[in-house]
Design a protein around this motif. Structure first.
Motif, PDB file in Angstrom:
ATOM      1  N   LYS A 212       0.818  -1.214   0.000  1.00 28.86           N
ATOM      2  CA  LYS A 212       0.000   0.000   0.000  1.00 28.86           C
ATOM      3  C   LYS A 212       0.858   1.274   0.000  1.00 28.86           C
ATOM      4  O   LYS A 212       0.501   2.280   0.611  1.00 28.86           O
ATOM      5  N   ILE A 213       1.993   1.206  -0.685  1.00 28.55           N
ATOM      6  CA  ILE A 213       2.873   2.369  -0.799  1.00 28.55           C
ATOM      7  C   ILE A 213       2.638   3.011  -2.163  1.00 28.55           C
ATOM      8  O   ILE A 213       2.771   2.343  -3.194  1.00 28.55           O
ATOM      9  N   PRO A 214       2.277   4.292  -2.208  1.00 23.49           N
ATOM     10  CA  PRO A 214       2.016   4.929  -3.505  1.00 23.49           C
ATOM     11  C   PRO A 214       3.305   5.117  -4.305  1.00 23.49           C
ATOM     12  O   PRO A 214       4.392   5.226  -3.748  1.00 23.49           O
ATOM     13  N   TYR A 215       3.149   5.157  -5.619  1.00 24.79           N
ATOM     14  CA  TYR A 215       4.298   5.365  -6.501  1.00 24.79           C
ATOM     15  C   TYR A 215       3.850   6.144  -7.736  1.00 24.79           C
ATOM     16  O   TYR A 215       2.662   6.219  -8.052  1.00 24.79           O
ATOM     17  N   MET A 216       4.816   6.723  -8.416  1.00 24.05           N
ATOM     18  CA  MET A 216       4.593   7.391  -9.695  1.00 24.05           C
ATOM     19  C   MET A 216       5.728   6.984 -10.624  1.00 24.05           C
ATOM     20  O   MET A 216       6.907   7.227 -10.315  1.00 24.05           O
ATOM     21  N   ALA A 217       5.405   6.306 -11.737  1.00 22.25           N
ATOM     22  CA  ALA A 217       6.415   5.793 -12.666  1.00 22.25           C
ATOM     23  C   ALA A 217       6.474   6.672 -13.916  1.00 22.25           C
ATOM     24  O   ALA A 217       5.436   7.120 -14.424  1.00 22.25           O
TER      25      ALA A 217
ATOM     26  N   ASP B  45       8.367   4.844 -23.293  1.00 18.62           N
ATOM     27  CA  ASP B  45       7.764   3.986 -24.311  1.00 18.62           C
ATOM     28  C   ASP B  45       6.260   4.245 -24.321  1.00 18.62           C
ATOM     29  O   ASP B  45       5.557   3.846 -23.389  1.00 18.62           O
ATOM     30  N   PRO B  46       5.735   4.917 -25.362  1.00 16.76           N
ATOM     31  CA  PRO B  46       4.310   5.289 -25.344  1.00 16.76           C
ATOM     32  C   PRO B  46       3.376   4.080 -25.311  1.00 16.76           C
ATOM     33  O   PRO B  46       2.325   4.138 -24.670  1.00 16.76           O
ATOM     34  N   ASP B  47       3.741   2.996 -25.994  1.00 16.62           N
ATOM     35  CA  ASP B  47       2.884   1.805 -25.990  1.00 16.62           C
ATOM     36  C   ASP B  47       2.809   1.192 -24.598  1.00 16.62           C
ATOM     37  O   ASP B  47       1.728   0.822 -24.113  1.00 16.62           O
ATOM     38  N   ARG B  48       3.962   1.082 -23.936  1.00 21.52           N
ATOM     39  CA  ARG B  48       3.996   0.507 -22.589  1.00 21.52           C
ATOM     40  C   ARG B  48       3.205   1.381 -21.616  1.00 21.52           C
ATOM     41  O   ARG B  48       2.443   0.888 -20.780  1.00 21.52           O
ATOM     42  N   VAL B  49       3.382   2.696 -21.730  1.00 18.02           N
ATOM     43  CA  VAL B  49       2.668   3.616 -20.843  1.00 18.02           C
ATOM     44  C   VAL B  49       1.166   3.501 -21.051  1.00 18.02           C
ATOM     45  O   VAL B  49       0.385   3.438 -20.091  1.00 18.02           O
ATOM     46  N   GLN B  50       0.752   3.448 -22.316  1.00 15.16           N
ATOM     47  CA  GLN B  50      -0.680   3.369 -22.620  1.00 15.16           C
ATOM     48  C   GLN B  50      -1.293   2.088 -22.063  1.00 15.16           C
ATOM     49  O   GLN B  50      -2.370   2.121 -21.446  1.00 15.16           O
ATOM     50  N   GLN B  51      -0.624   0.960 -22.253  1.00 16.23           N
ATOM     51  CA  GLN B  51      -1.155  -0.316 -21.775  1.00 16.23           C
ATOM     52  C   GLN B  51      -1.196  -0.362 -20.253  1.00 16.23           C
ATOM     53  O   GLN B  51      -2.182  -0.816 -19.654  1.00 16.23           O
ATOM     54  N   ALA B  52      -0.110   0.110 -19.606  1.00 12.62           N
ATOM     55  CA  ALA B  52      -0.059   0.059 -18.146  1.00 12.62           C
ATOM     56  C   ALA B  52      -1.067   1.018 -17.525  1.00 12.62           C
ATOM     57  O   ALA B  52      -1.722   0.686 -16.525  1.00 12.62           O
ATOM     58  N   ALA B  53      -1.208   2.217 -18.110  1.00 16.30           N
ATOM     59  CA  ALA B  53      -2.168   3.186 -17.587  1.00 16.30           C
ATOM     60  C   ALA B  53      -3.595   2.668 -17.752  1.00 16.30           C
ATOM     61  O   ALA B  53      -4.447   2.857 -16.874  1.00 16.30           O
ATOM     62  N   ALA B  54      -3.871   1.991 -18.889  1.00 16.00           N
ATOM     63  CA  ALA B  54      -5.200   1.422 -19.108  1.00 16.00           C
ATOM     64  C   ALA B  54      -5.520   0.340 -18.086  1.00 16.00           C
ATOM     65  O   ALA B  54      -6.688   0.110 -17.756  1.00 16.00           O
ATOM     66  N   ALA B  55      -4.468  -0.312 -17.575  1.00 14.81           N
ATOM     67  CA  ALA B  55      -4.657  -1.347 -16.549  1.00 14.81           C
ATOM     68  C   ALA B  55      -4.764  -0.754 -15.154  1.00 14.81           C
ATOM     69  O   ALA B  55      -4.842  -1.499 -14.174  1.00 14.81           O
ATOM     70  N   GLY B  56      -4.744   0.573 -15.048  1.00 17.04           N
ATOM     71  CA  GLY B  56      -4.928   1.223 -13.765  1.00 17.04           C
ATOM     72  C   GLY B  56      -3.656   1.484 -12.984  1.00 17.04           C
ATOM     73  O   GLY B  56      -3.718   1.874 -11.816  1.00 17.04           O
ATOM     74  N   GLN B  57      -2.490   1.281 -13.622  1.00 19.99           N
ATOM     75  CA  GLN B  57      -1.232   1.486 -12.916  1.00 19.99           C
ATOM     76  C   GLN B  57      -0.799   2.947 -13.021  1.00 19.99           C
ATOM     77  O   GLN B  57      -1.097   3.628 -14.001  1.00 19.99           O
ATOM     78  N   SER B  58      -0.093   3.408 -12.018  1.00 20.41           N
ATOM     79  CA  SER B  58       0.280   4.823 -11.916  1.00 20.41           C
ATOM     80  C   SER B  58       1.548   5.093 -12.708  1.00 20.41           C
ATOM     81  O   SER B  58       2.639   5.232 -12.152  1.00 20.41           O
ATOM     82  N   VAL B  59       1.421   5.143 -14.021  1.00 20.73           N
ATOM     83  CA  VAL B  59       2.563   5.375 -14.904  1.00 20.73           C
ATOM     84  C   VAL B  59       2.179   6.418 -15.947  1.00 20.73           C
ATOM     85  O   VAL B  59       1.039   6.425 -16.433  1.00 20.73           O
ATOM     86  N   VAL B  60       3.128   7.322 -16.247  1.00 17.01           N
ATOM     87  CA  VAL B  60       2.881   8.377 -17.220  1.00 17.01           C
ATOM     88  C   VAL B  60       4.072   8.478 -18.159  1.00 17.01           C
ATOM     89  O   VAL B  60       5.178   8.019 -17.842  1.00 17.01           O
ATOM     90  N   PHE B  61       3.841   9.074 -19.316  1.00 15.42           N
ATOM     91  CA  PHE B  61       4.913   9.295 -20.283  1.00 15.42           C
ATOM     92  C   PHE B  61       5.728  10.500 -19.836  1.00 15.42           C
ATOM     93  O   PHE B  61       5.200  11.603 -19.673  1.00 15.42           O
TER      94      PHE B  61
END
Length: 672
Positions: A446-451, A455-471
């Motif tokens: 339960k530790i927050p993170y910001m990634a 890689d725009p494809d990786r960011v798009q897929q991970a963000a769509a899965a609800g993970q805290s990642v941005v380009f």
């Protein structure tokens, strides 16, 4: 008259000097080869002649260059990038050649009004010459651009993907151009007939090799590999490469085409990576020789005499390619203005294949000899300017495009909006496998993170899965501040790139020095450097891998798990001190490895100077800058290296230190 050995030594010495100087200037070694070729060539110091033998040997450099390109020819990769490769890449090469041809006809239409009948600048050229010159000018430097983008971590960026797509098509376009240019230079017979015959030959050879060639190649290399002989494998590799080159040459095509086909066939086998490693020395050395011979053709006298023409030939193609690529990327393929401008800037220069095609055009009498030096000089100058153009690309784009500034501001706003309510979080730089594994563990706790990832494809897929990642680019202050660096509890650099890590460390030290930074590296060669730059913890993969391997081995042989964990923790608490020492092997002779601590065993013979004396008397370890790790007696017992320990014949001392200090300590122990 110089002997063969004299010439070989001259070329080797010139190559070493050129590469060292250009490495010191942080410029590509290819430009060093060109520079020394100019200096030792017949038009400067005249230390070497452009002999037929040297040119024939240098041709093998092109052969191995095309072989490596063939190895990189990957059908799944082409399919995934088909819109960029066959869309943007094809358009760039095609329009460049068409523009050169149109320029030729336009100039020819204008010249009669000025009573000029012998071509532009007195050069006797025709439309075939314009096509060949257009093919050479369409090329960009894969070696320079890819190296710079890799250093700047831009290979997976939006403009990086477009640059790679165009470069890949340029490499592929060389193959038909190698067939087309000799056909254009064929003065006898009908051109269409010549091209048709060449095309038919190429089609037959391609069909024969590609239909059944892959199976035969796989079967043959498997058969050779089962012999478990590196020498035999290398000999067969050379045989296949040069054999197919010989086949295509005798079919009326080029040697380089056969080498490309050989690379394609091997690329589909499991031996691809081994072949890449084995062929690299031949590729680098012979390609360097090729560029030296290209430099020898540059007549600096004609360049000085026509310096204005050289400047025009340097400036116009660079501006034209920049404008063409940017326009195609923006207007036809829908890229953002900033992305399109960066793509154009990165590819505006000439390329190494341009030299190959220029040399081929001259050999086939498509370009006059006196035209070669100004064109060659302009290509070299454009390549020299490339690092500076790329380094200043952000400033150029910001001036040319106000929308790019707006897009970057929106990207920063997007990052900030995700991080605005987050504090005591972990900023993850890079969201590859290591970054994603870290994120999963942080989620479990339960530790927050910001990634941040590029890689725009990786960011798009991970963000769509609800993970805290941005380009975002973690080396840029705007991205890190938007990610909440000042409020973060830690920063983790998950990719092993020391220059980039140092940029991030400098950024953190400047804006949030209280935030700890963890850095991942491949080995411990940069451990002290990164710690000095401000890294709180450096995790070398090689050491962690060895610790895990040791812990698994201890557990398998029956050591209690609690003791195993305690041993591993002790090693980590020692800051990897003992694990950084290692016994030297034959595969460790690299520049970086020579500077690392290592272990060395010294066995004392009966005549050793230190026998009968205490360890303190025999070896002043502090002065020698070495440490005595252990002493093994002749009967096998291992004793602690106490200062009062009397050394005996047959003792083996395990010493730790740098190579030069170890050598000195061994000499003192054995010879006194």
């Amino acid at each position: 008259m110089a002997s063969t050995l004299d010439l070989a030594l001259l070329y080797l010495f010139a190559a070493v000097v050129g590469v060292v100087l250009f490495r010191l200037l942080k410029l590509p070694p290819m430009l060093g080869y060109l520079a020394v070729g100019v200096v030792i060539g017949p038009n400067a110091l005249a230390l070497a002649k452009d002999s037929a033998g040297v040119r024939n040997l240098a041709e093998f450099g092109v052969v191995f260059l095309m072989f490596v390109i063939g190895l990189e020819f990957n059908l799944p990769k082409l399919k995934s990038m088909r819109s960029l490769v066959f869309g943007l890449g094809f358009s760039q090469v095609g329009f460049t050649m068409l523009a050169t041809l149109a320029g030729y006809f336009a100039v020819n239409a204008v010249l009669p009004y000025f009573n000029i009948e012998h071509g532009l600048l007195g050069w006797s050229v025709n439309w075939q010459s314009a096509v060949a010159l257009g093919g050479a000018l369409a090329m960009s430097s894969t070696a320079i651009v890819v190296k710079l983008m890799a250093e700047r971590l831009e290979l997976d960026s939006q403009h990086g993907r477009r640059v790679m797509g165009i470069l890949l098509f340029q490499d592929l376009a060389v193959v038909p151009l190698l067939v087309l240019i000799p056909a254009l230079g064929d003065s006898g017979g009908d051109l269409l007939k010549t091209l048709a015959i060449a095309g038919a030959k190429a089609a037959v050879v391609l069909t024969l090799l590609l239909v059944g060639g892959q199976k035969v190649m796989h079967w043959w290399l498997t058969l050779v590999a089962r012999r478990k002989s590196e020498e035999l494998f290398m000999l067969n590799l050379l045989l296949v490469t040069l054999g197919l080159s010989w086949l295509t040459e005798h079919a009326g095509l080029s040697m380089a085409l056969g080498a490309f086909l050989a690379g394609m066939l091997i690329a589909e086998t499991e031996f691809k990576h081994q072949v890449e490693t084995d062929i690299r020395p031949f590729h680098d050395v012979l390609l360097g020789l090729f560029f030296i011979t290209i430099g020898m053709k540059l007549d600096w006298h004609s360049v000085v005499d026509s310096w204005g023409l050289v400047i025009v030939l340097t400036t116009l193609p660079v501006l034209f390619k920049f404008g063409l690529i940017a326009a195609l990327a923006r207007q036809v393929f829908g890229a953002d203005t900033g992305v399109a401008l960066r793509t154009g800037l990165y590819l505006a220069q000439a390329g190494e294949f341009g030299f190959v095609l220029l040399s081929l055009a001259t050999d086939n009498h498509l370009l006059p000899e006196r035209a070669q030096s100004p064109v060659l000089a302009s290509m070299v100058l454009s390549m020299l300017a490339t690092p500076f153009i790329i380094l200043g690309s952000n400033r150029v784009v910001m001036k040319l495009s106000s929308s790019d500034w707006l897009m970057q501001s929106l990207a920063m706003t997007k990052i900030a909006s995700k991080a605005i309510n987050t504090e005591k979080h972990v900023v993850i730089c890079g969201y590859g496998r290591s970054g994603q594994n870290l994120a999963r563990l942080l989620d479990l706790e339960k530790i927050p993170y910001m990634a941040l990832d590029l890689d725009p494809d990786r960011v798009q897929q991970a963000a769509a899965a609800g993970q805290s990642v941005v380009f975002g680019d973690a080396t840029r202050p705007q991205s890190m501040m938007a990610a909440g660096l000042a409020r973060a509890s830690a920063v983790v650099i998950t990719y092993p790139n020391t220059p980039s890590a140092k940029k991030i460390l400098h950024l953190v030290n400047e804006h949030a020095p209280e935030v700890p930074v963890l850095v991942r590296t491949i080995d411990d060669s940069a451990l002290d450097e990164l710690q000095a730059a401000g890294a709180t913890v450096v995790v070398p993969e090689a050491i962690e891998g060895s610790l895990m391997l040791a812990s698994q081995a201890l557990a398998l042989v029956g050591v209690p798990m609690r003791r195993v964990i305690r041993l591993v923790q002790t090693q980590r608490q020692a800051r990897y001190g003992l694990m950084r020492d290692y016994f030297h092997g034959g595969d460790d002779d690299t520049v970086d490895e020579m500077e690392l601590q290592r272990l060395q065993s010294v066995t004392l013979g009966a005549n050793a100077a230190c026998v009968g004396h205490t360890l303190a008397q025999s070896l002043a370890a502090q002065e020698m800058k070495v440490a005595v790790v252990s002493v093994r007696r002749a009967h096998g017992a291992v004793v602690q290296p106490d200062h009062a320990l009397v050394l005996e014949a047959g003792d083996t001392l395990v010493l730790s230190g740098r190579p030069q200090n170890l050598a000195r300590a061994e000499s003192v122990l054995l010879k006194g």
